[in-house]
Motif scaffolding. Structure first.
Motif, PDB file in Angstrom:
ATOM      1  N   THR A  13      18.276  19.179  -4.497  1.00 22.74           N
ATOM      2  CA  THR A  13      18.805  19.515  -5.031  1.00 22.74           C
ATOM      3  C   THR A  13      18.366  19.581  -5.809  1.00 22.74           C
ATOM      4  O   THR A  13      19.409  20.681  -6.677  1.00 22.74           O
ATOM      5  CB  THR A  13      19.698  18.047  -4.943  1.00 22.74           C
ATOM      6  OG1 THR A  13      20.322  17.390  -3.248  1.00 22.74           O
ATOM      7  CG2 THR A  13      21.126  17.815  -5.596  1.00 22.74           C
ATOM      8  N   MET A  14      17.872  18.987  -7.172  1.00 25.23           N
ATOM      9  CA  MET A  14      17.544  18.883  -8.244  1.00 25.23           C
ATOM     10  C   MET A  14      17.183  20.477  -8.753  1.00 25.23           C
ATOM     11  O   MET A  14      17.089  21.056  -9.247  1.00 25.23           O
ATOM     12  CB  MET A  14      16.872  18.064  -8.422  1.00 25.23           C
ATOM     13  CG  MET A  14      17.909  16.429  -8.952  1.00 25.23           C
ATOM     14  SD  MET A  14      19.521  16.611  -9.381  1.00 25.23           S
ATOM     15  CE  MET A  14      18.918  17.400 -10.342  1.00 25.23           C
ATOM     16  N   LEU A  15      16.414  20.922  -7.127  1.00 24.68           N
ATOM     17  CA  LEU A  15      15.397  22.105  -7.663  1.00 24.68           C
ATOM     18  C   LEU A  15      16.273  23.645  -7.576  1.00 24.68           C
ATOM     19  O   LEU A  15      15.485  24.551  -8.073  1.00 24.68           O
ATOM     20  CB  LEU A  15      14.595  22.295  -7.234  1.00 24.68           C
ATOM     21  CG  LEU A  15      13.139  21.522  -7.581  1.00 24.68           C
ATOM     22  CD1 LEU A  15      12.555  21.884  -6.120  1.00 24.68           C
ATOM     23  CD2 LEU A  15      12.789  21.673  -8.540  1.00 24.68           C
ATOM     24  N   VAL A  16      17.730  23.175  -7.232  1.00 25.37           N
ATOM     25  CA  VAL A  16      18.570  24.601  -7.396  1.00 25.37           C
ATOM     26  C   VAL A  16      19.444  24.826  -9.031  1.00 25.37           C
ATOM     27  O   VAL A  16      19.341  25.706  -9.380  1.00 25.37           O
ATOM     28  CB  VAL A  16      20.041  24.253  -6.199  1.00 25.37           C
ATOM     29  CG1 VAL A  16      21.042  24.550  -6.802  1.00 25.37           C
ATOM     30  CG2 VAL A  16      19.744  23.749  -4.720  1.00 25.37           C
ATOM     31  N   HIS A  17      18.724  23.622  -9.586  1.00 19.02           N
ATOM     32  CA  HIS A  17      19.068  24.426 -10.841  1.00 19.02           C
ATOM     33  C   HIS A  17      18.227  24.890 -11.361  1.00 19.02           C
ATOM     34  O   HIS A  17      18.951  25.058 -12.661  1.00 19.02           O
ATOM     35  CB  HIS A  17      19.083  22.799 -11.669  1.00 19.02           C
ATOM     36  CG  HIS A  17      20.579  21.569 -11.140  1.00 19.02           C
ATOM     37  ND1 HIS A  17      20.180  20.798  -9.993  1.00 19.02           N
ATOM     38  CD2 HIS A  17      21.621  21.431 -11.104  1.00 19.02           C
ATOM     39  CE1 HIS A  17      20.822  20.687  -9.841  1.00 19.02           C
ATOM     40  NE2 HIS A  17      22.256  20.399 -10.324  1.00 19.02           N
ATOM     41  N   ALA A  18      17.044  24.934 -11.086  1.00 18.70           N
ATOM     42  CA  ALA A  18      15.863  25.749 -11.638  1.00 18.70           C
ATOM     43  C   ALA A  18      16.806  27.794 -11.614  1.00 18.70           C
ATOM     44  O   ALA A  18      16.546  28.391 -12.677  1.00 18.70           O
ATOM     45  CB  ALA A  18      14.754  25.127 -11.250  1.00 18.70           C
TER      46      ALA A  18
ATOM     47  N   VAL B 114      15.721  34.411 -13.552  1.00 20.87           N
ATOM     48  CA  VAL B 114      16.300  34.122 -12.369  1.00 20.87           C
ATOM     49  C   VAL B 114      15.879  34.648 -10.917  1.00 20.87           C
ATOM     50  O   VAL B 114      16.122  33.741  -9.840  1.00 20.87           O
ATOM     51  CB  VAL B 114      18.571  34.576 -12.574  1.00 20.87           C
ATOM     52  CG1 VAL B 114      19.507  34.230 -11.738  1.00 20.87           C
ATOM     53  CG2 VAL B 114      18.852  33.644 -13.891  1.00 20.87           C
ATOM     54  N   LEU B 115      15.865  35.836 -10.924  1.00 18.73           N
ATOM     55  CA  LEU B 115      15.195  36.169  -9.660  1.00 18.73           C
ATOM     56  C   LEU B 115      13.919  35.206  -9.049  1.00 18.73           C
ATOM     57  O   LEU B 115      14.183  34.401  -8.294  1.00 18.73           O
ATOM     58  CB  LEU B 115      14.571  37.276  -9.939  1.00 18.73           C
ATOM     59  CG  LEU B 115      14.353  38.129  -8.556  1.00 18.73           C
ATOM     60  CD1 LEU B 115      14.983  38.160  -7.543  1.00 18.73           C
ATOM     61  CD2 LEU B 115      13.881  38.921  -9.139  1.00 18.73           C
ATOM     62  N   ALA B 116      13.242  34.971 -10.098  1.00 14.86           N
ATOM     63  CA  ALA B 116      11.625  34.386 -10.003  1.00 14.86           C
ATOM     64  C   ALA B 116      11.929  32.495  -9.306  1.00 14.86           C
ATOM     65  O   ALA B 116      11.403  31.841  -8.951  1.00 14.86           O
ATOM     66  CB  ALA B 116      10.410  34.092 -11.364  1.00 14.86           C
ATOM     67  N   ALA B 117      12.805  31.996 -10.585  1.00 19.58           N
ATOM     68  CA  ALA B 117      13.610  30.353 -10.119  1.00 19.58           C
ATOM     69  C   ALA B 117      14.028  30.578  -8.176  1.00 19.58           C
ATOM     70  O   ALA B 117      13.536  30.107  -7.779  1.00 19.58           O
ATOM     71  CB  ALA B 117      14.551  30.125 -10.813  1.00 19.58           C
TER      72      ALA B 117
ATOM     73  N   ALA C  61       0.867  32.085 -21.458  1.00 19.34           N
ATOM     74  CA  ALA C  61       1.890  32.647 -20.235  1.00 19.34           C
ATOM     75  C   ALA C  61       3.084  33.650 -21.088  1.00 19.34           C
ATOM     76  O   ALA C  61       4.027  33.746 -20.417  1.00 19.34           O
ATOM     77  CB  ALA C  61       3.008  31.383 -19.512  1.00 19.34           C
ATOM     78  N   ASP C  62       3.212  33.690 -22.594  1.00 19.96           N
ATOM     79  CA  ASP C  62       4.313  34.105 -23.188  1.00 19.96           C
ATOM     80  C   ASP C  62       4.364  35.714 -22.645  1.00 19.96           C
ATOM     81  O   ASP C  62       5.345  36.658 -22.412  1.00 19.96           O
ATOM     82  CB  ASP C  62       2.938  34.406 -24.298  1.00 19.96           C
ATOM     83  CG  ASP C  62       4.609  34.378 -25.528  1.00 19.96           C
ATOM     84  OD1 ASP C  62       5.728  34.828 -24.520  1.00 19.96           O
ATOM     85  OD2 ASP C  62       4.714  35.119 -26.455  1.00 19.96           O
ATOM     86  N   GLY C  63       2.947  36.517 -22.088  1.00 24.86           N
ATOM     87  CA  GLY C  63       3.618  38.019 -21.694  1.00 24.86           C
ATOM     88  C   GLY C  63       3.570  37.897 -20.404  1.00 24.86           C
ATOM     89  O   GLY C  63       3.393  39.482 -19.195  1.00 24.86           O
ATOM     90  N   ALA C  64       3.561  37.384 -19.973  1.00 23.66           N
ATOM     91  CA  ALA C  64       3.555  37.110 -17.869  1.00 23.66           C
ATOM     92  C   ALA C  64       5.163  37.047 -16.813  1.00 23.66           C
ATOM     93  O   ALA C  64       5.611  37.349 -17.861  1.00 23.66           O
ATOM     94  CB  ALA C  64       2.859  35.753 -17.515  1.00 23.66           C
ATOM     95  N   PRO C  65       4.409  37.453 -16.058  1.00 24.33           N
ATOM     96  CA  PRO C  65       5.780  37.740 -15.553  1.00 24.33           C
ATOM     97  C   PRO C  65       6.364  36.233 -15.211  1.00 24.33           C
ATOM     98  O   PRO C  65       6.091  35.342 -15.169  1.00 24.33           O
ATOM     99  CB  PRO C  65       5.695  38.134 -14.335  1.00 24.33           C
ATOM    100  CG  PRO C  65       4.261  38.903 -13.964  1.00 24.33           C
ATOM    101  CD  PRO C  65       3.257  37.652 -15.153  1.00 24.33           C
ATOM    102  N   ALA C  66       7.479  36.337 -15.245  1.00 29.59           N
ATOM    103  CA  ALA C  66       8.079  34.594 -15.124  1.00 29.59           C
ATOM    104  C   ALA C  66       7.937  33.919 -14.282  1.00 29.59           C
ATOM    105  O   ALA C  66       8.071  32.977 -13.937  1.00 29.59           O
ATOM    106  CB  ALA C  66      10.170  35.080 -15.628  1.00 29.59           C
ATOM    107  N   SER C  67       7.485  34.552 -13.062  1.00 24.42           N
ATOM    108  CA  SER C  67       7.707  34.000 -11.767  1.00 24.42           C
ATOM    109  C   SER C  67       6.046  32.954 -11.426  1.00 24.42           C
ATOM    110  O   SER C  67       5.223  31.962 -12.175  1.00 24.42           O
ATOM    111  CB  SER C  67       6.873  34.680 -10.236  1.00 24.42           C
ATOM    112  OG  SER C  67       6.087  35.847 -11.210  1.00 24.42           O
ATOM    113  N   ALA C  68       4.798  33.744 -12.579  1.00 21.57           N
ATOM    114  CA  ALA C  68       3.876  33.436 -13.681  1.00 21.57           C
ATOM    115  C   ALA C  68       3.660  32.241 -13.801  1.00 21.57           C
ATOM    116  O   ALA C  68       3.536  31.450 -13.711  1.00 21.57           O
ATOM    117  CB  ALA C  68       2.974  34.388 -13.578  1.00 21.57           C
TER     118      ALA C  68
END
Length: 355
Positions: free
Chosen positions: A251-256, A235-238, A182-189
């Protein structure tokens, strides 16, 4: 600039010039950073978000509703000193001692200098307190950066509370095996590639201890500008991912999203040499939360329709839940369709603040 008592617009946010935010922070600084020994006081973060989006008139009304969740400021044990601070690091019983220490530091030195000194010390322990301490620091820094540095007393004190809470709840994460691919992948991937922990139950610290493998991402980033770009992408992907996966734990997934966004908002106040290591830790935090709480299946979110960003924020305020307000605050940093859908999904999934 508008006169005192008005709201000045800066980009998509607003700078509170009415004094309401400072009044609210003064009110909150008599309360502790936690309640029941483990649950975070979200009020300082939420009222900052309200003020940042032009909702100063709602601040004290919201605080009155949240007040039953507040506890008195804890008692101190012994002063934290410059020579012996390591022994107090990560000890939640020392929260008051740490807050007092940072209060002294910030009264004697420029806040940017204190932040630059302590950020690399605290950064490895970002995961303590469910990442709430760094989120509180991010909100505090945003107020201090407004208008080129509005360093009122309550805002400096708020930074002391955030840094002190972080020091008291400091918890590093070690022993995580980096996964290739995943190192060169988009954040979403990269977030899609995060393996869920096998046993998704228990508290945040319990689950965090079961995170053993995470994808390596953005490892080739070496410059501060690239780090800023990658962190923005994360941040956008999360935020987008909450729209499709928030039902795993509303609730907790907000923090991602909100934890890396707190780091992103703080970068302009930090030496550029700290931006790359900040990206690394923010990625681990977002990926770990994803591993701990993400559901097995995604859903298709409802489109936000014709709602403007400010209307979405008004819905979050009417709902009242502190995590909904904070996720919406992050979503409005982008205000694209899927970010707004994430905010509305949080409204749909979360329990409203009781009236």
């Amino acid at each position: 600039m508008k006169t005192t008592g008005s709201t000045e617009t800066t980009g998509t946010h607003h700078t509170d010039t009415s004094g309401v935010l400072d009044e609210a922070l003064d009110r909150l600084h008599t309360t502790g950073p936690e309640r029941l020994g483990r649950l975070t006081n979200h009020a300082p973060m939420a009222v900052e978000a309200l003020a940042a989006h032009g909702q100063e008139r709602a601040v004290h009304r919201w605080l009155d509703l949240y007040a039953p969740k507040l506890e008195e400021f804890p008692s101190g044990i012994a002063p934290v000193t410059a020579a012996g601070w390591q022994e107090a690091l990560g000890d939640p019983r020392r929260a008051a001692d740490w807050i007092a220490y940072f209060g002294r530091e910030l009264s004697d030195r420029p806040w940017q200098d204190v932040l630059a000194e302590w950020w690399p010390r605290l950064l490895p322990g970002l995961y303590g307190g469910s990442s709430h301490p760094v989120i509180r620091v991010g909100h505090a820094v945003r107020t201090l950066l407004a208008d080129g540095g509005d360093t009122t007393g309550p805002r400096l004190t708020e930074l002391a509370h955030g840094l002190g809470y972080w020091a008291a709840r400091h918890r590093p994460v070690t022993g995580v095996t980096p996964l290739p691919g995943a190192d060169g992948a988009p954040a979403s991937a990269a977030l899609d590639a995060v393996p869920r922990i096998a046993e998704q139950q228990g508290s945040f610290p319990d689950r965090l201890g079961r995170v053993e493998r995470l994808p390596a991402w953005a490892g080739a980033v070496t410059g501060p500008d690239a780090a800023y770009e990658h962190l923005t992408e994360l941040v956008l992907a999360a935020t987008h991912r909450y729209a499709t996966h928030g039902h795993g734990q509303e609730t907790m997934l907000v923090h991602a999203a909100t934890a890396p966004n707190a780091v992103l908002r703080t970068l302009p106040a930090l030496p550029r040499a700290l931006w790359v290591p900040s990206l690394r830790v923010a990625w681990t935090a977002s990926a770990a939360v994803t591993a701990m709480y993400a559901p097995a299946e995604a859903v298709v979110p409802a489109a936000p329709g014709p709602l403007a960003p400010e209307e979405v924020f008004e819905r979050a305020l009417a709902h009242g839940d502190e995590h909904v307000i904070k996720l919406t605050d992050t979503a409005l940093d982008f205000s694209d369709e899927l970010s707004l859908a994430a905010a509305l999904r949080a409204v749909e999934l979360s329990e409203p603040l009781s009236r």
